[in-house]
Design an enzyme around this catalytic site. Structure first.
Site, mmCIF file in Angstrom:
data_model
loop_
_atom_site.group_PDB
_atom_site.id
_atom_site.type_symbol
_atom_site.label_atom_id
_atom_site.label_comp_id
_atom_site.label_asym_id
_atom_site.label_seq_id
_atom_site.Cartn_x
_atom_site.Cartn_y
_atom_site.Cartn_z
ATOM 1 N N LYS A 10 10.308 6.185 -2.034
ATOM 2 C CA LYS A 10 10.051 5.502 -0.722
ATOM 3 C C LYS A 10 11.435 5.064 -0.447
ATOM 4 O O LYS A 10 11.686 5.034 1.046
ATOM 5 C CB LYS A 10 9.014 4.150 -0.950
ATOM 6 C CG LYS A 10 7.607 4.763 -1.485
ATOM 7 C CD LYS A 10 7.064 5.718 -0.250
ATOM 8 C CE LYS A 10 5.471 6.323 -0.338
ATOM 9 N NZ LYS A 10 5.201 7.002 0.703
ATOM 10 N N TYR A 16 7.597 5.983 -7.814
ATOM 11 C CA TYR A 16 7.308 5.777 -6.340
ATOM 12 C C TYR A 16 8.535 5.065 -5.549
ATOM 13 O O TYR A 16 8.454 5.310 -4.366
ATOM 14 C CB TYR A 16 5.863 5.097 -6.522
ATOM 15 C CG TYR A 16 5.174 4.581 -5.017
ATOM 16 C CD1 TYR A 16 4.501 5.799 -4.740
ATOM 17 C CD2 TYR A 16 5.294 3.289 -4.742
ATOM 18 C CE1 TYR A 16 3.768 5.492 -3.300
ATOM 19 C CE2 TYR A 16 4.758 3.272 -3.401
ATOM 20 C CZ TYR A 16 3.684 4.214 -2.691
ATOM 21 O OH TYR A 16 3.233 3.942 -1.761
HETATM 22 P P1 NAP Z 1 -4.655 8.102 -0.003
HETATM 23 O O1 NAP Z 1 -5.786 7.171 0.350
HETATM 24 O O2 NAP Z 1 -4.674 8.357 -1.404
HETATM 25 O O3 NAP Z 1 -4.336 9.373 0.712
HETATM 26 C C1 NAP Z 1 -3.215 10.130 0.310
HETATM 27 C C2 NAP Z 1 -3.504 11.493 1.400
HETATM 28 O O4 NAP Z 1 -2.271 12.449 1.159
HETATM 29 C C3 NAP Z 1 -4.573 12.663 1.262
HETATM 30 O O5 NAP Z 1 -5.070 12.918 2.430
HETATM 31 C C4 NAP Z 1 -4.126 13.582 0.461
HETATM 32 O O6 NAP Z 1 -4.782 14.628 0.312
HETATM 33 C C5 NAP Z 1 -2.930 13.694 0.879
HETATM 34 N N1 NAP Z 1 -1.866 14.264 -0.123
HETATM 35 C C6 NAP Z 1 -1.463 14.009 -1.207
HETATM 36 N N2 NAP Z 1 -0.740 14.790 -1.776
HETATM 37 C C7 NAP Z 1 -0.566 15.863 -0.859
HETATM 38 C C8 NAP Z 1 0.259 17.051 -0.669
HETATM 39 N N3 NAP Z 1 0.861 17.406 -1.741
HETATM 40 N N4 NAP Z 1 0.206 17.831 0.608
HETATM 41 C C9 NAP Z 1 -0.757 17.106 1.601
HETATM 42 N N5 NAP Z 1 -1.204 16.118 1.491
HETATM 43 C C10 NAP Z 1 -1.186 15.465 0.215
HETATM 44 O O7 NAP Z 1 -3.464 7.333 0.126
HETATM 45 P P2 NAP Z 1 -2.876 6.192 1.322
HETATM 46 O O8 NAP Z 1 -3.193 4.796 0.813
HETATM 47 O O9 NAP Z 1 -3.679 6.598 2.605
HETATM 48 O O10 NAP Z 1 -1.346 6.434 1.441
HETATM 49 C C11 NAP Z 1 -0.922 7.203 2.675
HETATM 50 C C12 NAP Z 1 0.572 6.863 2.496
HETATM 51 O O11 NAP Z 1 1.030 5.488 2.719
HETATM 52 C C13 NAP Z 1 1.464 7.418 1.323
HETATM 53 O O12 NAP Z 1 2.580 7.711 1.849
HETATM 54 C C14 NAP Z 1 1.423 5.929 0.630
HETATM 55 O O13 NAP Z 1 2.637 5.817 -0.211
HETATM 56 C C15 NAP Z 1 1.832 5.197 1.698
HETATM 57 N N6 NAP Z 1 1.454 3.740 1.555
HETATM 58 C C16 NAP Z 1 0.335 3.093 1.108
HETATM 59 C C17 NAP Z 1 -0.072 1.673 0.735
HETATM 60 C C18 NAP Z 1 -1.248 1.412 0.535
HETATM 61 O O14 NAP Z 1 -1.410 0.239 0.202
HETATM 62 N N7 NAP Z 1 -2.442 2.072 0.656
HETATM 63 C C19 NAP Z 1 1.196 1.166 1.009
HETATM 64 C C20 NAP Z 1 2.232 1.421 1.272
HETATM 65 C C21 NAP Z 1 2.460 2.865 1.553
HETATM 66 P P3 NAP Z 1 -5.832 15.506 -0.104
HETATM 67 O O15 NAP Z 1 -6.979 14.417 -0.532
HETATM 68 O O16 NAP Z 1 -6.361 16.513 0.904
HETATM 69 O O17 NAP Z 1 -5.014 16.077 -1.311
#
Ligand code: NAP
Length: 249
Positions: free
Chosen positions: A160, A156
């Site tokens: 990133k 990861y």
């Molecule tokens: P999440 O709730 O797990 O949501 C992930 C989203 O990505 C879902 O809408 C999923 O769609 C989509 N996705 C996954 N694989 C995909 C693919 N191959 N093609 C198209 N869509 C895909 O995650 P989140 O926490 O919102 O994270 C969103 C972003 O923020 C990510 O890049 C993550 O690394 C980053 N981030 C999150 C955090 C945190 O604390 N949450 C911190 C730093 C960075 P489906 O459900 O339709 O498959």
């Protein structure tokens, strides 16, 4: 925010979590929004329905953005529906946490392809149209883990950190075309992605956060909306941490 009315925005991974929050915020700012999803069709449709109920315009497009052909189709269908792409938010992401000694090759590949290769796939598909119109805003969602590293997340963190290098390089390549490329690095945001983390780890992260709380999807969406707006027209190649001060660069 200035300059967002009637802009066409593609948000990858917008069915849930941070992507959903970004899609809703950009729609509230007047953008026409493409809600990309991979598996969560119903959730994506409910984001579209919410935007329409609020008087906005949105469509959902299924595409696994880790796949080059599907990313091409995502942008093709966007151009067919709305005629242009002004804002691209590369947000789709996933985790497969494991210490490197135990990490399977498939878990390395899945995380790198979903988080990093997807940025190449979708950006490449959208770039020609942005260059032609001499306008574009590309915002890549990285993470504080890409800046600081995290035990158990070498795949990861590599994806990133890769996004940050990609962001800065592309910003240098296409600045002359009036296209800005920036990254947003969230800290801990409660979503489906992070709800698997042990309570102890969450408590520790919040304790290490000077602002003393977890972030929200709205906190991240506000930063994205700013970077997409005309108010950020002289900002490119920047990594904006939205982490309550957890990781200071
Ligand atoms: P999440 O709730 O797990 O949501 C992930 C989203 O990505 C879902 O809408 C999923 O769609 C989509 N996705 C996954 N694989 C995909 C693919 N191959 N093609 C198209 N869509 C895909 O995650 P989140 O926490 O919102 O994270 C969103 C972003 O923020 C990510 O890049 C993550 O690394 C980053 N981030 C999150 C955090 C945190 O604390 N949450 C911190 C730093 C960075 P489906 O459900 O339709 O498959």
């Amino acid at each position: 925010m200035r300059g967002l009315k009637d802009k066409v925005a593609v948000v990858t991974g917008a069915s849930r979590g941070i992507g959903r929050g970004i899609a809703l915020r950009l729609a509230q700012e007047g953008c026409k929004v493409v809600v990309n999803y991979n598996r969560s069709a119903e959730a994506a449709q409910s984001v579209v329905d919410t935007i329409r109920e609020q008087g906005g315009e949105a469509i959902a497009i299924q595409a696994d953005v880790s796949d080059y052909q599907q990313a091409q189709r995502l942008i093709k269908e966007t151009l067919k529906a709305f005629g242009r792409v002004d804002i691209l938010v590369n947000n789709a992401g996933t985790t497969r946490d494991q210490l490197l000694l135990m990490m399977k090759e498939a878990d390395w590949d899945l995380v790198i392809n979903t988080n990093l290769k997807s940025c190449f796939n979708v950006t490449k598909a959208a770039l020609r149209s942005m260059m032609k119109q001499r306008y574009g805003r590309i915002i890549n969602i990285t993470s504080v883990v890409g800046l600081a590293g995290q035990a158990g997340q070498s795949n990861y963190a590599a994806s990133k950190a890769g996004i940050i290098g990609f962001t800065k390089s592309l910003a240098k390549e296409i600045g002359s075309r009036n296209i800005t490329v920036n990254a947003v690095a969230p800290g801990y945001i409660p979503t489906d992605l992070t709800n698997v983390l042990p309570d102890e780890m969450v408590k520790e992260m919040i304790a290490l956060t000077p602002l003393g709380r977890a972030g929200t999807v709205e906190d991240v969406a506000a930063a994205v909306a700013f970077l997409a707006s005309d108010d950020a027209s002289f900002i490119t190649g920047h990594v904006l941490t939205v982490d309550g001060g957890l990781v200071m660069q």
